[in-house]
Structures are given as structure tokens and as C-alpha cells.
Design a protein around this motif. Sequence first.
Motif, short mmCIF file in Angstrom:
data_model
loop_
_atom_site.label_atom_id
_atom_site.label_comp_id
_atom_site.label_asym_id
_atom_site.label_seq_id
_atom_site.Cartn_x
_atom_site.Cartn_y
_atom_site.Cartn_z
N ILE A 20 31.30 -5.65 -12.01
CA ILE A 20 31.65 -7.05 -12.30
C ILE A 20 31.40 -7.71 -11.04
N HIS A 21 31.90 -7.19 -9.82
CA HIS A 21 31.96 -7.91 -8.57
C HIS A 21 30.26 -7.66 -8.06
N ALA A 22 29.95 -6.71 -8.23
CA ALA A 22 28.44 -6.59 -7.75
C ALA A 22 27.47 -7.33 -8.49
N TYR A 23 27.49 -7.44 -9.52
CA TYR A 23 26.71 -8.21 -10.60
C TYR A 23 27.22 -9.44 -11.44
N PRO A 24 27.41 -10.40 -10.51
CA PRO A 24 28.28 -11.62 -11.16
C PRO A 24 27.40 -12.32 -12.00
N LYS A 25 25.99 -11.94 -11.97
CA LYS A 25 25.15 -12.51 -13.16
C LYS A 25 24.96 -11.64 -14.47
N GLY A 26 25.98 -10.63 -14.48
CA GLY A 26 25.80 -10.08 -15.87
C GLY A 26 25.26 -8.40 -15.32
N GLY A 27 25.88 -7.32 -15.45
CA GLY A 27 25.53 -6.04 -15.21
C GLY A 27 25.37 -5.12 -16.15
N GLY A 28 24.57 -5.35 -17.16
CA GLY A 28 24.44 -4.56 -18.18
C GLY A 28 23.51 -3.39 -17.71
N VAL A 29 23.66 -2.32 -18.20
CA VAL A 29 23.37 -0.84 -17.54
C VAL A 29 21.96 -1.11 -17.71
N TYR A 30 21.24 -1.82 -18.45
CA TYR A 30 19.82 -1.90 -18.49
C TYR A 30 19.18 -2.48 -17.20
N ILE A 31 19.90 -3.47 -16.74
CA ILE A 31 19.63 -4.30 -15.45
C ILE A 31 20.04 -3.14 -14.31
N VAL A 32 21.17 -2.79 -14.36
CA VAL A 32 21.63 -2.03 -13.16
C VAL A 32 20.60 -0.74 -12.96
N ALA A 33 20.44 -0.09 -14.02
CA ALA A 33 19.37 0.93 -14.02
C ALA A 33 18.20 0.74 -13.41
N LYS A 34 17.65 -0.43 -14.10
CA LYS A 34 16.32 -0.90 -13.52
C LYS A 34 16.31 -1.38 -12.02
N ASP A 35 17.29 -1.86 -11.62
CA ASP A 35 17.47 -2.23 -10.33
C ASP A 35 17.43 -1.24 -9.36
N ASN A 36 18.41 -0.14 -9.80
CA ASN A 36 18.73 0.96 -8.85
C ASN A 36 18.06 2.50 -9.10
N LEU A 37 17.86 2.70 -10.31
CA LEU A 37 17.32 4.17 -10.82
C LEU A 37 16.00 4.09 -11.33
N GLY A 38 15.41 3.10 -11.68
CA GLY A 38 13.90 2.94 -11.73
C GLY A 38 13.66 2.67 -13.33
N THR A 39 12.53 2.24 -13.56
CA THR A 39 12.02 2.19 -15.10
C THR A 39 12.30 3.40 -15.94
N GLY A 40 12.25 4.43 -15.69
CA GLY A 40 12.29 5.60 -16.45
C GLY A 40 13.85 5.47 -16.84
N PHE A 41 14.70 5.60 -16.02
CA PHE A 41 16.13 5.58 -16.42
C PHE A 41 16.54 4.39 -17.24
N SER A 42 15.84 3.09 -16.82
CA SER A 42 16.44 2.00 -17.51
C SER A 42 16.06 2.09 -18.97
N LEU A 43 14.75 2.67 -19.04
CA LEU A 43 14.32 2.77 -20.62
C LEU A 43 15.14 3.78 -21.29
N VAL A 44 15.77 4.86 -20.67
CA VAL A 44 16.53 5.71 -21.47
C VAL A 44 17.86 4.85 -21.83
N ALA A 45 18.29 4.28 -20.84
CA ALA A 45 19.57 3.59 -21.00
C ALA A 45 19.45 2.35 -21.96
N GLY A 46 18.17 1.79 -22.25
CA GLY A 46 17.85 0.68 -23.11
C GLY A 46 17.87 1.54 -24.48
N SER A 47 17.15 2.42 -24.63
CA SER A 47 17.04 3.44 -25.90
C SER A 47 18.51 3.60 -26.15
N ALA A 48 19.39 4.26 -25.40
CA ALA A 48 20.73 4.64 -25.77
C ALA A 48 21.59 3.60 -26.32
N LEU A 49 21.29 2.15 -25.55
CA LEU A 49 22.12 1.10 -26.05
C LEU A 49 21.59 0.50 -27.16
#
Lengths: 622, 622
Positions: free
Chosen positions: B88-117
Motif C-alpha cells: 500500500i505504501h509503495a504503490y499509492p496509485k493502486g498496486g494490483g499484482v498485474y501492475i506490481v509484477a509488470k513493474d518488477n518481474l517482467g511481462t511473463g510473470f505479469s501475464l501469469v498473474a493476470g491469467s491467475a487473477l
Amino acid sequence: MSSQSFSLRRLLLGDPLASSQLIHEKISKVKALAVFSSDALSSVAYATEEILFVLAAASTAALSFSIPIALAIAGLLITVGFSYYQTIHAYPKGGGVYIVAKDNLGTGFSLVAGSALLIDYTLTVAVSVSAGVAAITSWLPGLISYRAILAVLAVAFVTWMNLRGLRESASFFAVPTYLFIAGMLSLLAFGFFRWLTLGGLPDVEVIEPIHADLAVSGVGAFLILRAFSAGCTALTGIEAISDGVPAFKAPEADNAGKTLLVMITLLTSMFLGLTFLAHEVGAAPSHAETVLSQIGRSLFGNGPLYIGVQIATALILLLAANTAFSDFPRLSYFMARDGYMPRQMGNIGDRLVFSNGITLLGVLASVLILIFNGDTHSLLPLYAVGVFISFTLSQFGMVRRWFRLRSHGWQRNAAINSLGGTATFVVLMIILTTRFLAGAWIVLVLIGFFTLTLLRIHRHYEGVAENLSLDNYGAPTRLRHPRVVMPIGGVHRGVIKALEFARSLSPDVTAVYVETSPEEGEKLRQRWDRWGDGVRLQVLKSPYRSIVGPLIQYLDKLGEERQPGDVITIVLPQFVPEHWWENLLHNQTAWPLRLALLFRAGYIVIDVPYHLGETSMEELDS
Amino acid sequence: MSSQSFSLRRLLLGDPLASSQLIHEKISKVKALAVFSSDALSSVAYATEEILFVLAAASTAALSFSIPIALAIAGLLITVGFSYYQTIHAYPKGGGVYIVAKDNLGTGFSLVAGSALLIDYTLTVAVSVSAGVAAITSWLPGLISYRAILAVLAVAFVTWMNLRGLRESASFFAVPTYLFIAGMLSLLAFGFFRWLTLGGLPDVEVIEPIHADLAVSGVGAFLILRAFSAGCTALTGIEAISDGVPAFKAPEADNAGKTLLVMITLLTSMFLGLTFLAHEVGAAPSHAETVLSQIGRSLFGNGPLYIGVQIATALILLLAANTAFSDFPRLSYFMARDGYMPRQMGNIGDRLVFSNGITLLGVLASVLILIFNGDTHSLLPLYAVGVFISFTLSQFGMVRRWFRLRSHGWQRNAAINSLGGTATFVVLMIILTTRFLAGAWIVLVLIGFFTLTLLRIHRHYEGVAENLSLDNYGAPTRLRHPRVVMPIGGVHRGVIKALEFARSLSPDVTAVYVETSPEEGEKLRQRWDRWGDGVRLQVLKSPYRSIVGPLIQYLDKLGEERQPGDVITIVLPQFVPEHWWENLLHNQTAWPLRLALLFRAGYIVIDVPYHLGETSMEELDS
């Protein structure tokens, strides 16, 4: 459309035939009997059984009434036969009831006759194939639970053969027909010989007999009439020779007449003989075995003679179904030519056959078989109605004709046809009265519905012809360059290609953009300044984000301002992706627009395809 | 497209809203708790029961293990809770896992997270609605056989409300959430009070209890772990506050963090308290009644307090389902914006909502409910997998972030997120091991399949963008007048109108006629001489009577001779009859032609409609 589907088609149907390969065979009396009598002769496979089926509902004792009933039907058969003998001489070019009714009774009656015939042909296929399957399952009872599916497979096979263009090779027809005639005559001869020498016949053991219906109390006039109408199915198909006179060798009418007499003799004696034998061996309708099979089994045992009779019966019934596959499409073609059936019925396919009519008949018959689970007893009450309606119309059509022409001997001829017509009309009334609830009502409703539909189709074609007529049409007008409107959603290669095409059509081109957000709109305006090559851009605001709504409003406004002779042309850039599923990934805005414009006159929509695949790109750029 | 369908739409969905009406509400902590915690808090309605459901398979005695298992889950809950406090404190604009994973883990993981979500949101709807229906059928057992259909109706209702654009009115949400909290807290308070004063609680009578599964022998580590993973469904939804930080009043992150702490406290105490009470009243999983209902009934009897708790439970579960209806379309929109989902997911409908995403979610959830017959126990094993995959990705994404940014206190923060990530990863492994065959494998397969599909979609859009790019595109080319080919089947008004239009496009027009019979061909030639206004007529012979084949051959030949910049334009006269069924009465030759040309570049097909109705005729002539 691919070459693959074409080769599958060739594999199934054979190579296409050129129009010049269409030939007409003239055939001898012996072959003609085979070609035209399979439908009529094969009806002895079920007619006797139908009489017994009705009588068995009362009691086993009632089965004896079958003999006098069969005699009455034989009388009717001879009367109607002579009546058709007249038709043959009056219509040497083929006197199907549709033609006779059209010539002599007018359009209304001819359409009623046509509807009745189309229903009849469908029932011929369903009934004959079901009865053929019953001949096989009587021999091999293990197959009885598959009878519906076997019947549908048989219909599919006949449909396929006809789509391939089974030439009406008379020799091909001759084998099963004469086999069946030989089988029936041997059965009768052997039966009578044993009956005479033994002074009677041993009783057959009936498997799973149908038990008396408790609701039917005793044998009254109604039951007798009902059994009579059931037996009248023996008459189906006797009109076939009069429809096919032109196929005979000259003198056509004479030869056809003689063939008819032979057929009537064979049919009458086979029907009477079988009914007598059925009575003597004590055959009774059963759930498992046909009456004909019971007679065969009691006389021949289970040996090869019995099996031969069953197979010959199944084959002639299949042949009877096959005749409907020439009659139904031919009648549909006549009616399509007169504008009462959809024009596609007149299309001649690759293999010189009316493919649409053949396919339609195959589908309809299969549906009927599935609805009635391949049960002959359920289908037959439907059958007789249409047959006797067309008999009656045909005979009275002839009567009208004699009165009209007053040619040599017209009084005698009119008397014979009147007798035939009256007899078939009385039988029709008996059938309707005694079998109304058993299914006759369905046929009446269908005939009424079809007749109205045929009239409606005719009215449509007449309206179209009038609309399209060039009578009183002035000189062609020279239209000005069309007013071209090109809706765009962005500026990219697809749009620029479409713009190039639009400008080749007309100097009057307007690009239209629907703006859903001001920022996007501004970006687009800048890109259009750079790439739009000076073409006018109209921006429509859309506060509710709908793309199609504002476009249609705009086009409607243009339409109102339109001058006579103006055509508003809408050029739509259209993506053609490499794979069909990729279409799902694009907003399909063009479809609702196209749909909305389809019903507005004065607009023309042009899709300018933009192929996304690389090969296509090169082609377009070359 | 008619005004009728528009008014039906308005009746159901309300008037369209203008883009300017889109507003964002900022909400207080009290309201935010109601808005964001319904999913998490409502999970206490089924989490305890799931633990007992697994244990009951061993024996009734095994049910006591629920207490230590619940304590372990509570520990996990607090760990994960603190981990999200960091987010919450790191992503005051909303830190859904898709965004967090895209920012920090790259596209592949963000898509896995997106599919899971996306799978999770669908399961949230299916599970919550099914559990809500179970709360009602526990109270009214007569409805139990209708549970699947009731659940589908409830989904349809929520879908409809969301399509109407249910504004996220915080007050609306507050009522059921606080009712539920009040109900649960009263239940716990009353239960503990009686437990303390009576020194225990009377046993509840369990209706239709689930009997021990003979295949499960005794209580081993596997069974305990399996019960633990079943109970982990209590954690679902605790990420919601971290996704929605921007909706809080300033200071957003602070307020969101405090709300999260309150929610964790409530959730932990409700979950532990209910598990304890369930144990004390001897509640056991049953086919007819939920464990929560058993507790309520044993403490409150069948009176209004019990009914109130059941209704509040059903309402908060419906609300939990409702939150997925904002999350799923919002995530789809983010992914569509990045080019991983079909663009239509980004369309904003009449009522300012992502209508396509809402509808898709409603349909998917209904299908799931029907497949699993609205049974919570069958759906829940699927649920936990996706939830813990996204938890793990979210935590490790945060760890990567701390190591990357090395901001103030990053070591402590990284340690907390590592702890959370490791805990959720271990739990994920436990879930996969113990529930693989119970359904976890389905979710893994689906996540893999979706991830690949998202990548494929992206590749398609990138390919299209490259294809359409105007970079390195030269000046627009001036096309010559198009070469116009007009296939005709006859000479009538429709053809003449089309000819007039064709000539307005280009001076280079050729009419093409496919001749299937020489007589017809001769007739046509004469009529063309009279009406064709001097336009060139090309007659193609077709010995096999095919219309389309010779035309395509002809067009292919033209295509080969084409000069660069030539576009071959095919003008097709097209009937537009008054009634759609009348299309069946005309040969639809244009369709196969259109289909064959669609995949060939360099051809453009123009349908020139000819309206057969009289009104339209006048319009066209005016």
C-alpha cells in the motif's frame, strides 16, 4: 471454395458432366415394366398386412374379413387402372396429375395436386425404405432395434447414388423387379399347389402377435371401412406409367398402355393371392415379423428360398424409394419453372441432376423416418390421403378434358374416367372419415399450407419480375461522380490505401471521424494534415462514445440533401487478417453500419480490404 | 438496429451517460472498509467449513484438529496482511499484482498473474454466489434442489446491475457489510458468554452429516495439510485494499493502511472465533446445512436473530461477487490497453462501464456454477491455487522492488515481503500437492493456456501495428480509374441501375455473362444490345453449368495481366427483398464469389443494392 473441398466433392460425386452429355434413353416394354412398376408392385409387401393390422384390433376371428375386403380393393384397382389407360393415350408426352390438373382444372387444383404429390413422394421414400428394412429385420430379428437408423442409412445411400447421377439404366432396374416378381409368383404357385394337394395349409406360428385392442368392440361397418382404406395403399404407384409415356419406344402410347395392363394384372393377382395365402396359413400382424415373411417362412421354411424372397422384397422397396428420387425433383423443377417453387429447384448440378431437390427429399424422408421411428404402420395412414387426392384430381381433370375436346369416342372415355374419379373420390372420403385422427388430418393441413406457400412464392416472383421489367424504362441516366464518404478510426496504411481507391472513384471524397475524446481527436487531425493529401475531414462529436450512431445521423442528413441521381457511396477500410480468429481481436464497427444501411435505399457500401498477411501485402503493392 | 431494440435496451439499462459524467468518489475509512472488505470478510462463511469438510473424511474425532489448523492459518493471515501493508505504501496509485509484477518481474510473470487473477475473479463470483445460496438453503431447506438455478439467477442479477452502471456508492455497500460484521460479532460474543457461564455449549443436531470416507485411513500429515490448504480460502480477498488505494481520502496510503489493519483484525478474530464455536457446538459438514448456520441455529434457535445472520451472510457474499464485477473488467481494460486482451475489453459502454468484461464474467461464472451444480465444496479446491499464485508473485515483486530502489528502510521492508512471499509460496506448494487431483491441475492448465493466448494476442496486435505503420510510407499514389467488371445473370432494372453506378465510377466497365445454354446466351446478347448502352459484354461459356467457376477463372486472368496500381473492381447487382425469407427464393450466386475474392488481394467487391419494395423504389428513383 478451396481445391480441397472440390476434390472431396469429386471423390463423392464423380467428375462434373458437360451439358452435352445429357441423353434420353428409349426403352422396351419389358424394361419399362421394371422401371415404372417397382413402386406399384412393391406395395403388395405391406397392403395385405395393413388390412390385417386393422382387423386384428378387433379379434383374431375378424381376420377372415380380409378376403372380401381384398376383392373390393382389386375391383377398385382395375377401375383406376383403366382410367389411367385413358390418360396414357390422351397425354403421350406424360400426364402427371400436376400437368393434367393445370391444363384442365386450373392453377388452384394443380397446386393442390402438386402439394399432395410432393408429400406423397416423401412418404413413398419413408414408407418403402421402412418396409424394406422390415423385410430384413423379419429375417434377422436381432436388427429390429436399429430399424430407424438402418432406414436413414438406406435413404442416405439412395440420396448419394442419385446425387452422383444414377442414370436411369433400365437394365439395372430390371434385376430386382423381376427377381421380386419371380419370387412372389413362385410363392403363390407353391402355396396354391400345396393348398390343393393337402386340402389346406398348416398354421404358421406367429411371433409376438399384436393383441386385440379392448377399445374396439366387435366388427362393425366402421372397422371394415377402415381396413378397406388401409388396404388401398395397394394402389400407390399405379399412375407411374402414365407419367412416363415419352420414355417408351414408338408407338409410345400403345406400348405404355400394354405395359400398364400387364402391371395391373400382376398387381391384382399378387395382392389377391397373398391375401388368400395369409388367411390360409393364419398369418397375423406381429411386432417382429411382416405378414409376407410369415407366409414365406411357413411355405419355404428358413432356407435359401425364403431368404431370397426377403432380399428381393427389400430390394424392390429400395427401388420404389429410388423412383421418388426422380419424380420429386422433376415435379419441383416443373413447378419452379412455372414460378411456384424456389428457383434453386431448377438448378442442374455438376452431375446433370437436380441436386437441390434430391437433397431436400433425402432430408425430409429421413426426418419422417426418425419421427415415426421407422414404423410402417404409423406412416401408412398418412400415405393414402395424398395418393387418392391426386388420383381424384387426375381423373376429373380427364373428364373435364373430354367434355372440352369432344374428340372421337369422348362420351365412352369420359364415362370411364368419371367412374374412376368417382371411385377414388369415394375412397378418399372413406379414408378421411376412418383415418382422420390416425394422421389424415396432418396431411390435409400440410397440403393446405403448401398450397398457400406455393401461391405466395409465385406472388413474390411476379412482383420481382414487374419491379425489374424494362418495359417503359427510359434511356439509362448518366449518374454524376458519386459522393464518397469514408469513415476512419485512425490514420494508417489500411486507411491510406482505401483513400487512394476512393479518390480513383470520384473527386468528391470526405473522410469522417467520430471523436469520443478531444485528445484523440486532436491527434487524428494532426495526422490527417500530414497524410490526408488535402482530402476534406469531417469530425463528428460523440458524447456517448457510440461510433455508429453519429455516423448514421450524418449519413441520413446527407441523404436528405441528396439531389436526384446522387448515390452516396461509403468506402470502408476493412482488415483481412491472416487467421479468421484474429477478427475477434478487432472492433467490428463496420457490421452494424452495414446492417443499418442495407435497408436504406440510395447508399452503396464498398469494403476496401487490406490484407494483413505479408504475401498479400506484396501482391497489393506490386 | 431498430428504434425498438434501442428502447428495450434503455428500459433495461437506463439512458446512455455522457463521458463528462464520469466522476470518482473519494471515501472515508469507515466506508472503504465496507467497499473493499466484503470479499475477504465473507470468506469466513466457508473457510472453517472447508477445514471440517476435509477432516470429516477421516472420522468425527478428527474434527478437533480444526483448532490448531485455524491458528496456523491465522498466523499466515497476519503475515500476508503485513506484507500487503507494505505494498500500500509503495504503490499509492493502486498496486494490483498485474501492475506490481509488470513493474518488477517482467511481462511473463505479469501475464501469469493476470491469467491467475481473471480465473480468480470468475471463481470469486461462482464461489461467493454459491455460498450465499447455501446460506439461504440452510435456512429454507426446501430450496436446496434449486441451488444451481438460484445461483445463476443471482449472477444474472448482479451482471444486470453492473451493466446498468451500479455506481460504487459506498453507502450502498456499507449496509450489508456492517450488518454481517454486527451479526458475526454478536454470535461470537453470545457464544463466548454462554460458553463461559455454562462451561461449555450444547451439541447441535447435525442434519444429513457427511460420513467418513472409508478410503481415508486415520489422520496423517497429508490430511492435516490438505485441511490446512482448504482453510486457506480464508485469505481470499485480503489484497483488495492494496488495489484500491487511490479511492481513499488523503493521505491515501495512511488511511488505506489503517483500514487494512482493522480488516485483518476483524477477519482473524471472526475466523478463529467461528472455528472455536464450531468445535464447541459439535458442528460438522452436512449435505443440507452450512456450518455457520449450525452455529447460529444452536445459539440463537430458529428465531429472527438466526434468520438475520443468514440473510446478512447471503448479502455480503453477493457483495463479494459484486466486487469481482469491478475488478475483472478493470484488469481486462488494463491488459487490453497493453495489447494483451482483445481491444473490445477497453470499450466503455453507454452507461460508462466496461460492458464487454461484465458480460463475459457473468457468462463464465454462470457456466462454472452449472458445471459444478452450485456446490461450494467442488468449486473451492480450484479457488485457492490462483489466489496463492498471485499472492506469491505480488510479494516477490515487492522484494525485487526494494532491492532495486533501496529506499529508506528497504532491508526491513524486503524482509517482511520475503517472509510473506515465502509463506504464500510454501502454502501454494502445499495446495498443489494436496489438491492436485481435486482440481488444482485444471487451474494450472488454464493459467498456462491463457498466458500463451495473451502472448499470441499481443503478437497479433504488434504485427498489425507494424503492417499499418506509415513510417517509411511514400507519398500517396494516384490510382488510375479502376477496372470495373460487372457479372450479370440477365438484363433487368437492377442490372441497369448497377450499370449506371458502375459507369459513374470509371469509364472502363465490362459486363460479364456466364452462358450455360446457347439459346439463353443469344437472348441475353440481344437484350444487351438494346439496353447495355454500348458497354462491352464478355460472354464466358460454362459447359458444366457452374456460374462461379468461370467467373473466378476470368478474374484470375485479369489479375495476372494487372499493371501496378490497378485495382479490379467487381460490381454486383444485389436484390434487397422486402422480407428476409424472400432471399431463399433467389440463387445466392454472389456469396461464393465474394468468399473466393475475400482472400485474394487486389480485388474490391461492390454490392449495388436494388430494393424491391415499392417505397424504396420511389426513393431510389427520386
